[in-house]
Design a protein around this motif. Sequence first.
Motif, PDB file in Angstrom:
ATOM      1  N   GLU A 238       0.799  -1.222   0.000  1.00  0.00           N
ATOM      2  CA  GLU A 238       0.000   0.000   0.000  1.00  0.00           C
ATOM      3  C   GLU A 238       0.836   1.278   0.000  1.00  0.00           C
ATOM      4  OE1 GLU A 238      -2.721  -0.110   3.207  1.00  0.00           O
ATOM      5  OE2 GLU A 238      -3.876  -1.811   2.446  1.00  0.00           O
ATOM      6  N   ASP A 239       2.086   1.221   0.432  1.00  0.00           N
ATOM      7  CA  ASP A 239       2.845   2.447   0.673  1.00  0.00           C
ATOM      8  C   ASP A 239       4.036   2.661  -0.254  1.00  0.00           C
ATOM      9  OD1 ASP A 239       1.198   3.031   2.894  1.00  0.00           O
ATOM     10  OD2 ASP A 239       2.372   1.657   4.137  1.00  0.00           O
TER      11      ASP A 239
ATOM     12  N   ARG B 158     -11.073   2.755  -5.186  1.00  0.00           N
ATOM     13  CA  ARG B 158     -10.410   1.634  -4.514  1.00  0.00           C
ATOM     14  C   ARG B 158      -9.436   2.095  -3.439  1.00  0.00           C
ATOM     15  NH1 ARG B 158     -12.316   0.643  -9.122  1.00  0.00           N
ATOM     16  NH2 ARG B 158     -12.965  -1.429  -9.802  1.00  0.00           N
ATOM     17  N   GLY B 159      -9.467   3.385  -3.123  1.00  0.00           N
ATOM     18  CA  GLY B 159      -8.633   3.917  -2.063  1.00  0.00           C
ATOM     19  C   GLY B 159      -7.145   3.848  -2.347  1.00  0.00           C
TER      20      GLY B 159
ATOM     21  N   ASP C 294     -11.091   8.180 -11.246  1.00  0.00           N
ATOM     22  CA  ASP C 294     -12.244   7.651 -10.532  1.00  0.00           C
ATOM     23  C   ASP C 294     -12.024   6.195 -10.138  1.00  0.00           C
ATOM     24  OD1 ASP C 294     -13.472  10.098 -10.829  1.00  0.00           O
ATOM     25  OD2 ASP C 294     -14.609   9.505 -12.614  1.00  0.00           O
ATOM     26  N   PHE C 295     -11.409   5.437 -11.015  1.00  0.00           N
ATOM     27  CA  PHE C 295     -11.149   4.014 -10.755  1.00  0.00           C
ATOM     28  C   PHE C 295     -10.240   3.845  -9.542  1.00  0.00           C
ATOM     29  CE2 PHE C 295      -8.470   0.260 -11.292  1.00  0.00           C
ATOM     30  CZ  PHE C 295      -9.399  -0.741 -11.557  1.00  0.00           C
TER      31      PHE C 295
END
Length: 291
Positions: free
Chosen positions: A112-113, A131-132, A126-127
């Motif tokens: 994630e990082d 999904r954050g 937007d996609f």
Amino acid sequence: MAGSLSEIKAKIISTQKTSHITGAMHMVSASKLTKSEQAAKDFQVYATKIRQITTDLLHSDLVHGSNNPMLATRPVKKTGYIVITSDKGLVGGYNSKILKAMMDIIEEYHNEDDYAIISIGGVGSDFFKARGMNVSFELRGLEDHPSFEQVGQIISQSVEMYKSELFDELYVCYNHHVNSLTSQVRVQQMLPIGDLDVEESEAPASANFELEPNREAILEQLLPQYTESMIYGAIVDAKTAEHAAGMTAMQTATDNAKNVINELTIQYNRARQAAITQEITEIVAGANALE
């Protein structure tokens, strides 16, 4: 049966109107594609020249290695991705191809990082946001034939983020235009600059150029400009592929609409024939009953 006939006729009229719209959109996309292909060819003239100049100036660095931060490889703690999509749909699988490739890369190589996304195009923005995912910057509303001035800020910001070591390598992910029917997903490394080949240099190994103000100052300006021009070239290429995808999608939609109209016309004629036959049968039956 009359209701069925009217319903079929209404569907035929509605589909004809749709085919007129998709046909017009196909012509518009074809016109945009022609202009975009010419813009891509014109850019290649500039790209070839700046690549040659850069290679000549870096001849000794390419032979002996360089400490220039734009060229030197450093340990990768974080990776930046410029992802190019369209701002709207109606372009077939253009967006889904690049977004799927990007998701595969993240799932295979990142957590994630350790990555950052710089999104060009509303569909991609937007996609990723839905999904954050890590979207550092975004650019929407790109013109059909984008000028460098329109995209210059996000490009220069990407290069500055690399120079500031906010990430340690930078890639551009986009659809490369092959022809009007075909595009290929490309994930191209932009930084550190690694695609220059000493064999391309026209400068002799012993060349000793006199440069003003000095070689280092020129490279400090030239290397970011070289990278920015390559990123801009990828955007132009992606826009060309987008117009080609839109043209193909609208041509397919128009062809499908014509097929639907043909099928509905056959249904209408059969239903109309059945209605006429039914009326004749009823008239004959009534006449027989009077005898």
